[in-house]
Design a protein around this motif. Structure first.
Motif, PDB file in Angstrom:
ATOM      1  N   MET A   1      68.133  55.726   6.982  1.00  0.00           N
ATOM      2  CA  MET A   1      68.278  54.783   5.891  1.00  0.00           C
ATOM      3  C   MET A   1      68.124  55.538   4.575  1.00  0.00           C
ATOM      4  O   MET A   1      67.262  56.387   4.432  1.00  0.00           O
ATOM      5  CB  MET A   1      67.229  53.681   6.012  1.00  0.00           C
ATOM      6  N   MET A   2      68.947  55.195   3.611  1.00  0.00           N
ATOM      7  CA  MET A   2      68.924  55.851   2.310  1.00  0.00           C
ATOM      8  C   MET A   2      67.976  55.105   1.363  1.00  0.00           C
ATOM      9  O   MET A   2      67.976  53.881   1.324  1.00  0.00           O
ATOM     10  CB  MET A   2      70.342  55.859   1.749  1.00  0.00           C
ATOM     11  N   HIS A   3      67.166  55.863   0.633  1.00  0.00           N
ATOM     12  CA  HIS A   3      66.248  55.262  -0.335  1.00  0.00           C
ATOM     13  C   HIS A   3      66.712  55.611  -1.734  1.00  0.00           C
ATOM     14  O   HIS A   3      66.831  56.781  -2.081  1.00  0.00           O
ATOM     15  CB  HIS A   3      64.826  55.791  -0.133  1.00  0.00           C
ATOM     16  N   ALA A   4      66.972  54.598  -2.535  1.00  0.00           N
ATOM     17  CA  ALA A   4      67.414  54.820  -3.919  1.00  0.00           C
ATOM     18  C   ALA A   4      66.199  54.960  -4.823  1.00  0.00           C
ATOM     19  O   ALA A   4      65.150  54.367  -4.569  1.00  0.00           O
ATOM     20  CB  ALA A   4      68.268  53.651  -4.385  1.00  0.00           C
ATOM     21  N   ASP A   5      66.366  55.760  -5.862  1.00  0.00           N
ATOM     22  CA  ASP A   5      65.317  55.856  -6.855  1.00  0.00           C
ATOM     23  C   ASP A   5      65.275  54.552  -7.626  1.00  0.00           C
ATOM     24  O   ASP A   5      66.315  53.971  -7.948  1.00  0.00           O
ATOM     25  CB  ASP A   5      65.586  57.013  -7.818  1.00  0.00           C
ATOM     26  N   LEU A   6      64.080  54.108  -7.932  1.00  0.00           N
ATOM     27  CA  LEU A   6      63.882  52.847  -8.631  1.00  0.00           C
ATOM     28  C   LEU A   6      62.933  53.070  -9.793  1.00  0.00           C
ATOM     29  O   LEU A   6      61.864  53.664  -9.625  1.00  0.00           O
ATOM     30  CB  LEU A   6      63.296  51.804  -7.670  1.00  0.00           C
ATOM     31  N   ILE A   7      63.334  52.624 -10.966  1.00  0.00           N
ATOM     32  CA  ILE A   7      62.462  52.696 -12.126  1.00  0.00           C
ATOM     33  C   ILE A   7      62.002  51.275 -12.422  1.00  0.00           C
ATOM     34  O   ILE A   7      62.777  50.431 -12.875  1.00  0.00           O
ATOM     35  CB  ILE A   7      63.184  53.322 -13.335  1.00  0.00           C
ATOM     36  N   ASP A  11      56.666  52.729 -13.283  1.00  0.00           N
ATOM     37  CA  ASP A  11      57.256  54.053 -13.498  1.00  0.00           C
ATOM     38  C   ASP A  11      57.559  54.255 -14.981  1.00  0.00           C
ATOM     39  O   ASP A  11      57.318  55.337 -15.524  1.00  0.00           O
ATOM     40  CB  ASP A  11      58.532  54.206 -12.670  1.00  0.00           C
ATOM     41  N   PHE A  12      58.076  53.227 -15.633  1.00  0.00           N
ATOM     42  CA  PHE A  12      58.358  53.300 -17.067  1.00  0.00           C
ATOM     43  C   PHE A  12      57.069  53.566 -17.840  1.00  0.00           C
ATOM     44  O   PHE A  12      57.017  54.426 -18.723  1.00  0.00           O
ATOM     45  CB  PHE A  12      59.027  52.003 -17.524  1.00  0.00           C
ATOM     46  N   LEU A  17      53.300  57.231 -20.703  1.00  0.00           N
ATOM     47  CA  LEU A  17      51.978  57.885 -20.714  1.00  0.00           C
ATOM     48  C   LEU A  17      52.127  59.400 -20.758  1.00  0.00           C
ATOM     49  O   LEU A  17      51.375  60.081 -21.457  1.00  0.00           O
ATOM     50  CB  LEU A  17      51.160  57.472 -19.493  1.00  0.00           C
ATOM     51  N   SER A  18      53.114  59.927 -20.044  1.00  0.00           N
ATOM     52  CA  SER A  18      53.319  61.376 -20.033  1.00  0.00           C
ATOM     53  C   SER A  18      53.745  61.898 -21.407  1.00  0.00           C
ATOM     54  O   SER A  18      53.588  63.085 -21.688  1.00  0.00           O
ATOM     55  CB  SER A  18      54.343  61.775 -18.969  1.00  0.00           C
ATOM     56  N   LEU A  19      54.250  61.009 -22.257  1.00  0.00           N
ATOM     57  CA  LEU A  19      54.624  61.381 -23.624  1.00  0.00           C
ATOM     58  C   LEU A  19      53.484  61.134 -24.613  1.00  0.00           C
ATOM     59  O   LEU A  19      53.652  61.336 -25.812  1.00  0.00           O
ATOM     60  CB  LEU A  19      55.859  60.596 -24.072  1.00  0.00           C
ATOM     61  N   GLY A  20      52.350  60.658 -24.109  1.00  0.00           N
ATOM     62  CA  GLY A  20      51.206  60.414 -24.974  1.00  0.00           C
ATOM     63  C   GLY A  20      51.137  59.022 -25.557  1.00  0.00           C
ATOM     64  O   GLY A  20      50.353  58.762 -26.464  1.00  0.00           O
ATOM     65  N   VAL A  21      51.943  58.106 -25.024  1.00  0.00           N
ATOM     66  CA  VAL A  21      51.924  56.720 -25.485  1.00  0.00           C
ATOM     67  C   VAL A  21      50.975  55.948 -24.580  1.00  0.00           C
ATOM     68  O   VAL A  21      51.213  55.843 -23.376  1.00  0.00           O
ATOM     69  CB  VAL A  21      53.333  56.083 -25.428  1.00  0.00           C
ATOM     70  N   THR A  61      68.092  53.249 -10.061  1.00  0.00           N
ATOM     71  CA  THR A  61      68.189  51.825 -10.362  1.00  0.00           C
ATOM     72  C   THR A  61      67.045  51.468 -11.298  1.00  0.00           C
ATOM     73  O   THR A  61      65.883  51.726 -10.987  1.00  0.00           O
ATOM     74  CB  THR A  61      68.085  50.993  -9.070  1.00  0.00           C
ATOM     75  N   ILE A  62      67.393  50.924 -12.446  1.00  0.00           N
ATOM     76  CA  ILE A  62      66.389  50.515 -13.425  1.00  0.00           C
ATOM     77  C   ILE A  62      66.278  49.001 -13.350  1.00  0.00           C
ATOM     78  O   ILE A  62      67.286  48.291 -13.496  1.00  0.00           O
ATOM     79  CB  ILE A  62      66.783  50.963 -14.847  1.00  0.00           C
ATOM     80  N   LEU A  63      65.073  48.521 -13.094  1.00  0.00           N
ATOM     81  CA  LEU A  63      64.894  47.076 -12.982  1.00  0.00           C
ATOM     82  C   LEU A  63      65.364  46.381 -14.259  1.00  0.00           C
ATOM     83  O   LEU A  63      65.219  46.930 -15.363  1.00  0.00           O
ATOM     84  CB  LEU A  63      63.437  46.732 -12.710  1.00  0.00           C
ATOM     85  N   PRO A  64      65.931  45.184 -14.121  1.00  0.00           N
ATOM     86  CA  PRO A  64      66.487  44.478 -15.285  1.00  0.00           C
ATOM     87  C   PRO A  64      65.511  44.315 -16.452  1.00  0.00           C
ATOM     88  O   PRO A  64      65.908  44.478 -17.611  1.00  0.00           O
ATOM     89  CB  PRO A  64      66.903  43.127 -14.719  1.00  0.00           C
ATOM     90  N   ALA A  65      64.246  44.024 -16.187  1.00  0.00           N
ATOM     91  CA  ALA A  65      63.278  43.838 -17.275  1.00  0.00           C
ATOM     92  C   ALA A  65      63.079  45.132 -18.059  1.00  0.00           C
ATOM     93  O   ALA A  65      62.941  45.113 -19.284  1.00  0.00           O
ATOM     94  CB  ALA A  65      61.943  43.345 -16.729  1.00  0.00           C
ATOM     95  N   VAL A  66      63.095  46.256 -17.369  1.00  0.00           N
ATOM     96  CA  VAL A  66      62.923  47.554 -18.027  1.00  0.00           C
ATOM     97  C   VAL A  66      64.180  47.899 -18.815  1.00  0.00           C
ATOM     98  O   VAL A  66      64.108  48.295 -19.984  1.00  0.00           O
ATOM     99  CB  VAL A  66      62.599  48.657 -16.990  1.00  0.00           C
ATOM    100  N   ARG A  67      65.336  47.705 -18.210  1.00  0.00           N
ATOM    101  CA  ARG A  67      66.602  48.005 -18.891  1.00  0.00           C
ATOM    102  C   ARG A  67      66.759  47.139 -20.151  1.00  0.00           C
ATOM    103  O   ARG A  67      67.159  47.622 -21.195  1.00  0.00           O
ATOM    104  CB  ARG A  67      67.786  47.780 -17.949  1.00  0.00           C
ATOM    105  N   GLU A  68      66.426  45.865 -20.028  1.00  0.00           N
ATOM    106  CA  GLU A  68      66.537  44.958 -21.172  1.00  0.00           C
ATOM    107  C   GLU A  68      65.568  45.350 -22.291  1.00  0.00           C
ATOM    108  O   GLU A  68      65.933  45.346 -23.466  1.00  0.00           O
ATOM    109  CB  GLU A  68      66.279  43.518 -20.745  1.00  0.00           C
TER     110      GLU A  68
END
Length: 82
Positions: A1-7, A11-12, A17-21, A61-68
């Motif tokens: 089974m293939m697993h797609a990356d999901l943001i 994750d966002f 946080l990695s940028l210091g925010v 795949t970026i979840l709709p709430a994150v993309r919006e």
């Protein structure tokens, strides 16, 4: 089974946080964008722009709430920063 990356929101948040925010764990994607925008410097704007480009270009795949939230909040602020 293939697993797609999901943001998702977590994750966002981790990417910001990695940028210091600092983003509280219970913040929505829109709130995370607003926190990233607060006190934005040219260096932070450049780092955020690279982060968004990497996310959008990754094929994940970026979840709709994150993309919006990125489209409505973060991208307009980055355009103004340049």
């Amino acid at each position: 089974m293939m697993h797609a990356d999901l943001i998702d929101q977590e994750d966002f948040r981790d990417r910001l946080l990695s940028l210091g925010v600092f983003v509280p764990g219970d913040a929505s994607a829109a709130q995370a964008c607003e926190l990233a925008i607060l006190g934005m410097t040219p260096d932070r704007a450049a780092a955020l722009k690279r982060m968004v480009e990497d996310m959008l270009g990754s094929g994940a795949t970026i979840l709709p709430a994150v993309r919006e939230a990125i489209s409505r909040n973060l991208l307009p602020a980055l355009v103004k920063a340049h």
